[in-house]
Design a protein around this motif. Structure first.
Motif, PDB file in Angstrom:
ATOM      1  N   GLY A 191     -13.009   4.855   3.418  1.00  0.00           N
ATOM      2  CA  GLY A 191     -12.099   4.151   4.330  1.00  0.00           C
ATOM      3  C   GLY A 191     -11.420   2.983   3.648  1.00  0.00           C
ATOM      4  O   GLY A 191     -10.205   2.793   3.782  1.00  0.00           O
ATOM      5  N   ARG A 192     -12.193   2.230   2.894  1.00  0.00           N
ATOM      6  CA  ARG A 192     -11.621   1.063   2.208  1.00  0.00           C
ATOM      7  C   ARG A 192     -10.611   1.489   1.149  1.00  0.00           C
ATOM      8  O   ARG A 192      -9.619   0.793   0.903  1.00  0.00           O
ATOM      9  CB  ARG A 192     -12.720   0.191   1.609  1.00  0.00           C
ATOM     10  CG  ARG A 192     -13.447  -0.635   2.683  1.00  0.00           C
ATOM     11  CD  ARG A 192     -14.053  -1.920   2.161  1.00  0.00           C
ATOM     12  NE  ARG A 192     -15.070  -1.684   1.157  1.00  0.00           N
ATOM     13  CZ  ARG A 192     -14.915  -1.936  -0.130  1.00  0.00           C
ATOM     14  NH1 ARG A 192     -13.796  -2.448  -0.599  1.00  0.00           N
ATOM     15  NH2 ARG A 192     -15.891  -1.681  -0.976  1.00  0.00           N
ATOM     16  N   ARG A 213       2.124  -2.042  -0.726  1.00  0.00           N
ATOM     17  CA  ARG A 213       2.857  -3.271  -0.392  1.00  0.00           C
ATOM     18  C   ARG A 213       3.200  -4.036  -1.673  1.00  0.00           C
ATOM     19  O   ARG A 213       4.346  -4.449  -1.876  1.00  0.00           O
ATOM     20  CB  ARG A 213       2.001  -4.142   0.535  1.00  0.00           C
ATOM     21  CG  ARG A 213       2.787  -4.986   1.492  1.00  0.00           C
ATOM     22  CD  ARG A 213       1.870  -5.778   2.400  1.00  0.00           C
ATOM     23  NE  ARG A 213       1.514  -5.097   3.633  1.00  0.00           N
ATOM     24  CZ  ARG A 213       2.320  -4.939   4.675  1.00  0.00           C
ATOM     25  NH1 ARG A 213       3.563  -5.373   4.623  1.00  0.00           N
ATOM     26  NH2 ARG A 213       1.911  -4.332   5.764  1.00  0.00           N
ATOM     27  N   GLU A 262     -17.685   4.241   4.343  1.00  0.00           N
ATOM     28  CA  GLU A 262     -17.004   2.947   4.340  1.00  0.00           C
ATOM     29  C   GLU A 262     -16.140   2.811   3.087  1.00  0.00           C
ATOM     30  O   GLU A 262     -14.999   2.347   3.146  1.00  0.00           O
ATOM     31  CB  GLU A 262     -18.024   1.816   4.412  1.00  0.00           C
ATOM     32  CG  GLU A 262     -17.356   0.479   4.692  1.00  0.00           C
ATOM     33  CD  GLU A 262     -18.230  -0.715   4.353  1.00  0.00           C
ATOM     34  OE1 GLU A 262     -19.465  -0.593   4.413  1.00  0.00           O
ATOM     35  OE2 GLU A 262     -17.665  -1.755   4.001  1.00  0.00           O
ATOM     36  N   GLY A 289      -2.791   1.042   1.030  1.00  0.00           N
ATOM     37  CA  GLY A 289      -1.732   0.328   1.750  1.00  0.00           C
ATOM     38  C   GLY A 289      -1.404  -0.995   1.094  1.00  0.00           C
ATOM     39  O   GLY A 289      -0.234  -1.373   0.967  1.00  0.00           O
ATOM     40  N   LYS A 290      -2.425  -1.694   0.640  1.00  0.00           N
ATOM     41  CA  LYS A 290      -2.210  -2.988  -0.034  1.00  0.00           C
ATOM     42  C   LYS A 290      -1.443  -2.793  -1.342  1.00  0.00           C
ATOM     43  O   LYS A 290      -0.504  -3.536  -1.646  1.00  0.00           O
ATOM     44  CB  LYS A 290      -3.563  -3.658  -0.301  1.00  0.00           C
ATOM     45  CG  LYS A 290      -3.442  -5.014  -0.971  1.00  0.00           C
ATOM     46  CD  LYS A 290      -4.770  -5.509  -1.506  1.00  0.00           C
ATOM     47  CE  LYS A 290      -4.652  -6.572  -2.588  1.00  0.00           C
ATOM     48  NZ  LYS A 290      -3.378  -7.206  -2.783  1.00  0.00           N
ATOM     49  N   TYR A 333      -5.327  -2.901  -9.322  1.00  0.00           N
ATOM     50  CA  TYR A 333      -6.238  -3.432  -8.294  1.00  0.00           C
ATOM     51  C   TYR A 333      -7.675  -3.188  -8.740  1.00  0.00           C
ATOM     52  O   TYR A 333      -7.991  -2.125  -9.287  1.00  0.00           O
ATOM     53  CB  TYR A 333      -6.007  -2.741  -6.939  1.00  0.00           C
ATOM     54  CG  TYR A 333      -6.993  -3.191  -5.896  1.00  0.00           C
ATOM     55  CD1 TYR A 333      -6.756  -4.309  -5.105  1.00  0.00           C
ATOM     56  CD2 TYR A 333      -8.212  -2.515  -5.736  1.00  0.00           C
ATOM     57  CE1 TYR A 333      -7.688  -4.747  -4.180  1.00  0.00           C
ATOM     58  CE2 TYR A 333      -9.148  -2.953  -4.808  1.00  0.00           C
ATOM     59  CZ  TYR A 333      -8.884  -4.064  -4.035  1.00  0.00           C
ATOM     60  OH  TYR A 333      -9.813  -4.501  -3.127  1.00  0.00           O
ATOM     61  N   PHE A 390       5.986   0.017   0.498  1.00  0.00           N
ATOM     62  CA  PHE A 390       5.317   0.103   1.809  1.00  0.00           C
ATOM     63  C   PHE A 390       6.294   0.518   2.905  1.00  0.00           C
ATOM     64  O   PHE A 390       6.017   1.440   3.681  1.00  0.00           O
ATOM     65  CB  PHE A 390       4.671  -1.247   2.136  1.00  0.00           C
ATOM     66  CG  PHE A 390       3.852  -1.229   3.402  1.00  0.00           C
ATOM     67  CD1 PHE A 390       2.514  -0.891   3.368  1.00  0.00           C
ATOM     68  CD2 PHE A 390       4.431  -1.559   4.617  1.00  0.00           C
ATOM     69  CE1 PHE A 390       1.757  -0.878   4.533  1.00  0.00           C
ATOM     70  CE2 PHE A 390       3.679  -1.549   5.788  1.00  0.00           C
ATOM     71  CZ  PHE A 390       2.345  -1.210   5.744  1.00  0.00           C
ATOM     72  N   HIS A 421      -8.515   3.813   1.423  1.00  0.00           N
ATOM     73  CA  HIS A 421      -7.246   4.019   2.127  1.00  0.00           C
ATOM     74  C   HIS A 421      -6.583   2.682   2.470  1.00  0.00           C
ATOM     75  O   HIS A 421      -5.356   2.552   2.367  1.00  0.00           O
ATOM     76  CB  HIS A 421      -7.475   4.860   3.384  1.00  0.00           C
ATOM     77  CG  HIS A 421      -7.727   6.304   3.076  1.00  0.00           C
ATOM     78  ND1 HIS A 421      -8.916   6.750   2.537  1.00  0.00           N
ATOM     79  CD2 HIS A 421      -6.934   7.386   3.188  1.00  0.00           C
ATOM     80  CE1 HIS A 421      -8.828   8.053   2.358  1.00  0.00           C
ATOM     81  NE2 HIS A 421      -7.644   8.469   2.730  1.00  0.00           N
ATOM     82  N   ALA A 422      -7.397   1.720   2.856  1.00  0.00           N
ATOM     83  CA  ALA A 422      -6.838   0.385   3.124  1.00  0.00           C
ATOM     84  C   ALA A 422      -6.263  -0.208   1.836  1.00  0.00           C
ATOM     85  O   ALA A 422      -5.181  -0.825   1.850  1.00  0.00           O
ATOM     86  CB  ALA A 422      -7.919  -0.521   3.704  1.00  0.00           C
ATOM     87  N   VAL A 423      -6.959   0.001   0.725  1.00  0.00           N
ATOM     88  CA  VAL A 423      -6.476  -0.486  -0.579  1.00  0.00           C
ATOM     89  C   VAL A 423      -5.145   0.198  -0.937  1.00  0.00           C
ATOM     90  O   VAL A 423      -4.242  -0.442  -1.492  1.00  0.00           O
ATOM     91  CB  VAL A 423      -7.552  -0.243  -1.664  1.00  0.00           C
ATOM     92  CG1 VAL A 423      -6.963  -0.337  -3.068  1.00  0.00           C
ATOM     93  CG2 VAL A 423      -8.697  -1.244  -1.507  1.00  0.00           C
TER      94      VAL A 423
END
Ligand code: 5GP
Ligand code: ZN
Length: 113
Positions: A63-64, A74, A60, A70-71, A21, A79, A66-68
């Motif tokens: 936080g992002r 997946r 920010e 999850g992606k 990523y 996931f 952590h969102a990454v």
């Protein structure tokens, strides 16, 4: 960029890695010495030595990251079963590379801590 930092060199593509990523601020790549079937390192492109060095400006970004995670989980097919996101901080925490990173671990049952 920190001159002697291995992960800054990976960010700058001076050292090869298997990237899973990438965006403007975040890079994720496979750990060279995996301890689980899925073992990915998620790092900020900006050189931040440890989790304790983040500032208000980084909220920010963190936080992002952590969102990454999850992606990536997946995309890696882990996931639903779940995974572990780990930060090792300084010597007793087992930190070896002083450029902030989260280990994304999964692909088997990791048990409890
Ligand atoms: P730490 O112990 O600092 O939390 O984790 C550092 C991680 O970086 C270790 O899991 C180690 O296997 C990984 N690592 C060290 N050198 C390299 C490298 O050159 N390439 C990649 N992809 N991972 C590395
Ligand atoms: Zn660095």
């Amino acid at each position: 960029m920190s001159e002697d930092c291995l992960f800054c060199k990976i960010v700058n593509k001076e050292i090869p890695s298997t990237i899973v990523y990438e965006d403007e601020d975040i890079l994720a790549f496979k750990d060279i010495n995996p301890v689980a079937p899925v073992h990915i390192l998620i790092i900020p492109k900006k050189h931040i030595p440890t989790i304790t060095d983040i500032t208000d400006d980084d909220f920010e970004l963190i936080g992002r990251m952590h969102a990454v995670a999850g992606k990536i989980a997946r995309d890696a097919g882990i996931f639903e079963d779940g995974f572990r996101l780990v930060n090792n901080c300084r010597s007793h925490g087992g930190q070896v590379i002083y450029h902030l990173h989260f280990h994304l671990l999964g692909g088997k049952n990791l048990g409890g801590i």
